[in-house]
Design an enzyme around this catalytic site. Structure first.
Site, PDB file in Angstrom:
ATOM      1  N   ASP A 213       0.829  -1.204   0.000  1.00  7.37           N
ATOM      2  CA  ASP A 213       0.000   0.000   0.000  1.00  7.37           C
ATOM      3  C   ASP A 213       0.871   1.264   0.000  1.00  7.37           C
ATOM      4  O   ASP A 213       1.852   1.343   0.738  1.00  7.37           O
ATOM      5  CB  ASP A 213      -0.865  -0.022   1.269  1.00  7.37           C
ATOM      6  N   GLU A 274       1.729  -0.565  -5.039  1.00  6.28           N
ATOM      7  CA  GLU A 274       0.667   0.386  -5.341  1.00  6.28           C
ATOM      8  C   GLU A 274       1.335   1.760  -5.324  1.00  6.28           C
ATOM      9  O   GLU A 274       1.554   2.349  -4.271  1.00  6.28           O
ATOM     10  CB  GLU A 274      -0.453   0.351  -4.303  1.00  6.28           C
TER      11      GLU A 274
HETATM   12  C1  NOJ Z   1      -4.373   2.932  -0.966  1.00  5.63           C
HETATM   13  C2  NOJ Z   1      -5.509   2.013  -0.658  1.00  5.63           C
HETATM   14  O1  NOJ Z   1      -5.804   1.250  -1.790  1.00  5.63           O
HETATM   15  C3  NOJ Z   1      -6.645   2.899  -0.220  1.00  5.63           C
HETATM   16  O2  NOJ Z   1      -7.848   2.196  -0.143  1.00  5.63           O
HETATM   17  C4  NOJ Z   1      -6.268   3.540   1.084  1.00  5.63           C
HETATM   18  O3  NOJ Z   1      -7.277   4.437   1.471  1.00  5.63           O
HETATM   19  C5  NOJ Z   1      -4.959   4.309   0.963  1.00  5.63           C
HETATM   20  N1  NOJ Z   1      -3.965   3.565   0.239  1.00  5.63           N
HETATM   21  C6  NOJ Z   1      -4.397   4.616   2.324  1.00  5.63           C
HETATM   22  O4  NOJ Z   1      -3.955   3.439   2.938  1.00  5.63           O
END
Ligand code: NOJ
Ligand code: MG
Length: 558
Positions: A213, A274
């Protein structure tokens, strides 16, 4: 502990991974919230769908202020989702079915309920407990102003002031997201050591890897300087122009993690970034040798539904990734964006990025689904890996008329109720058309209401039905595997100016019609699969894609 040695050593290079959002996938205990036993019960459906792997969004212990991306214990399961024993059962079942399981890792921030943050609040200024996070004194006469001008990605200031243990107004802590998500200080070796231990905890249990993440957020420019660019300027600059994103030091963290993971393989345990990073060359840094394995190709997801733009983004993605020897990781939907069956249902080529509310312009569901099916048909023909988001195989649209009072996304709250947020993409799945809650839960309860339109999309209404979206996905995945498209190479047959994308990947020719007139596929067209019906005289209508058995030599532009 689950043994995943049966997976192919390099399973991830062309894997299709299905994202399960546990809260909304399937509920086993009737409380209206999806859970791990619910996932386990449906793993056979995923194997039958034809995916190679499953990525589970967070199921850790969490107050769910950001739907589980706010973790209060990285080594335990939230009781709403199940238990550690349920994880073991899930992993064992996945292994039986030959599915790899990737879990979510949230290293940029913890929940404010994490014992570390609670200890940091109690220990006060200058303590080693505070040094795990980004606590700073405020500016202004009495420290009443935040340490810098950074904003939270969810709206509002990026800093919150705490009250010191003695009751006085105190320091501030950084949170790039919700106020309940304090950012960790990754320059602190204790933080790094803790996450290596967390990696091992889950690798020892048998997970095949991690989706990381906010992988581009862990390292901040030293000194935490003010952001000096406006939002408009930033849109045209590389992501690392902002002092909190894509800073060069992040890769060092992943080099260390990679060493940990490599100690477990084969089969390869993977890291998937991500990272919302531009330009593509910067993004490629995340998947250089010795770094991560995959990084979501968000440029493809964000591309306008327009032939030149699509072609450009496909080429740029392949080029930047192949320059570092990594596969492209294609994706069209996830829990953070408007589902592509709705995003593509607008007259303009770029759909809305944020959520859609009842009084906003509404997508055309027929147009959206038609294009979504074509987009997926294109995506699954491309070399590399791909991710699917739960429900897209059912052609699920976004819930665009959710009542505001049920919204749960912190984006809705922190934007002062100006941005709908992401709940519309997170609505519980419809499994059975004629059951309460469309079979999501044995009691019919669902933590968010489902739109009536989900009835027609229910899995049981589509399974075995020729022409359904579910059967389209099943065919695409079967053929993709059969023709090894994920390992193939793309050769364009059409010219860059054409409104038709015509390409070849090995023995498969792929045609996507983005123009207004039906396209003649040629006299001996042998259609393997098409995203929608052809015209009566066998032409490919607009916003439709088809895979054909390629002739012996690729058709080159004249
Ligand atoms: C990316 C995640 O996919 C999202 O859902 C989240 O709110 C943010 N990162 C913060 O962790
Ligand atoms: Mg439940």
């Amino acid at each position: 502990m689950t043994d995943i040695r049966a997976l192919a050593p390099d399973w991830w290079i062309d894997a299709v991974t299905y994202q399960v959002y546990p809260r909304s996938f399937a509920d086993s205990d009737g409380d209206g919230t999806g859970d791990l036993p619910g996932v386990t019960a449906r793993l056979a459906y995923l194997a039958e769908l034809g995916v190679d792997a499953v990525w589970l969004s967070p199921f850790y212990r969490s107050p769910l202020h950001d739907a589980g991306y706010d973790v209060s214990d990285y080594r335990d399961v939230d009781p709403r989702f199940g238990t550690l024993a349920d994880v073991d059962v899930l992993l064992a079942r996945a292994e039986e079915l030959g599915l790899a399981v990737v879990i979510d890792l949230v290293p940029n921030h913890t929940s404010s309920e994490h014992p570390w943050f609670q200890a940091a609040l109690a220990a006060g200024r200058g303590s080693p407990e505070r040094a795990r996070y980004l606590f700073r004194d405020g500016r202004g006469k009495d420290g009443e102003l935040p340490p810098n001008n950074w904003r939270s990605g969810f709206g509002g200031p990026g800093w919150t002031r705490v009250t010191e243990p003695d009751g006085s107004p105190g320091q501030w802590y950084l949170h790039l997201f919700d106020v309940t998500q304090p950012d960790l200080d990754w320059t602190n070796p204790e933080v790094a050591a803790e996450f290596e231990a967390v990696l091992r905890f889950w690798l020892d249990r048998g997970v095949a890897g991690f989706r990381v993440d906010v992988a581009h957020g862990l390292v901040k420019t030293p000194g935490l300087p003010d952001l000096t660019h406006t939002r408009e300027e930033l849109a045209d600059l590389p992501t690392n122009a902002a002092p909190m994103w894509d800073q060069d030091g992040v890769q060092e963290i992943y080099t260390a993690w990679r060493r940990v993971l490599d100690g477990y393989g084969p089969p390869t345990r993977i890291l998937c970034a991500e990272a919302w990073v531009t330009p593509p060359e910067r993004m490629a840094r995340y998947v250089r040798p010795g770094q991560m394995h995959q990084s979501f190709g968000f440029d493809f997801l964000s591309s306008p539904w327009e032939p030149r733009a699509l072609r450009r983004v496909v080429d740029a993605s392949l080029e930047s990734m192949s320059a570092v020897g990594a596969p492209v990781t294609w994706v069209l939907s996830n829990h953070d964006v408007v589902r592509h069956a709705s995003r593509l249902g607008f007259p303009q080529p770029v759909g809305p990025a944020g959520g859609i509310r009842a009084h906003d312009p509404q997508p055309d569901p027929v147009l959206g689904l038609r294009r979504a099916r074509a987009a997926t048909t294109l995506m699954l023909a491309l070399p590399g890996a791909a991710y699917l988001y739960q429900g897209e195989e059912l052609g699920l649209p976004e819930h665009t008329t959710l009542p505001d009072e049920v919204r749960d996304d912190p984006v809705w709250l922190r934007s002062g109720h100006t941005e709908a947020g992401r709940d519309g993409a997170r609505v519980p799945l419809p499994w059975v058309a004629d059951a309460p809650g469309f079979g999501f839960s044995p009691t019919g309860r669902t933590w968010l209401p489902q739109p009536e339109a989900y009835r027609d999309h229910a899995a049981d209404a589509q399974s075995g039905v020729l022409g359904s979206t579910l059967e389209l996905y099943r065919s695409l995945l079967r053929l993709r595997r059969e023709f090894r498209l994920g390992r193939g190479e793309l050769v364009w047959a059409s010219t860059p100016r054409s409104t038709v994308l015509d390409l070849r990947n090995g023995d498969v020719r792929v045609v996507v019609n983005l123009g207004s007139r039906p396209v003649d596929l040629g006299p001996d067209a042998d259609v393997l699969v098409a995203s929608g019906p052809l015209t009566r005289n066998g032409r490919l209508p607009r916003d439709t894609a088809a895979w054909l058995r390629a002739g012996t030599s690729p058709r080159r532009p004249a």
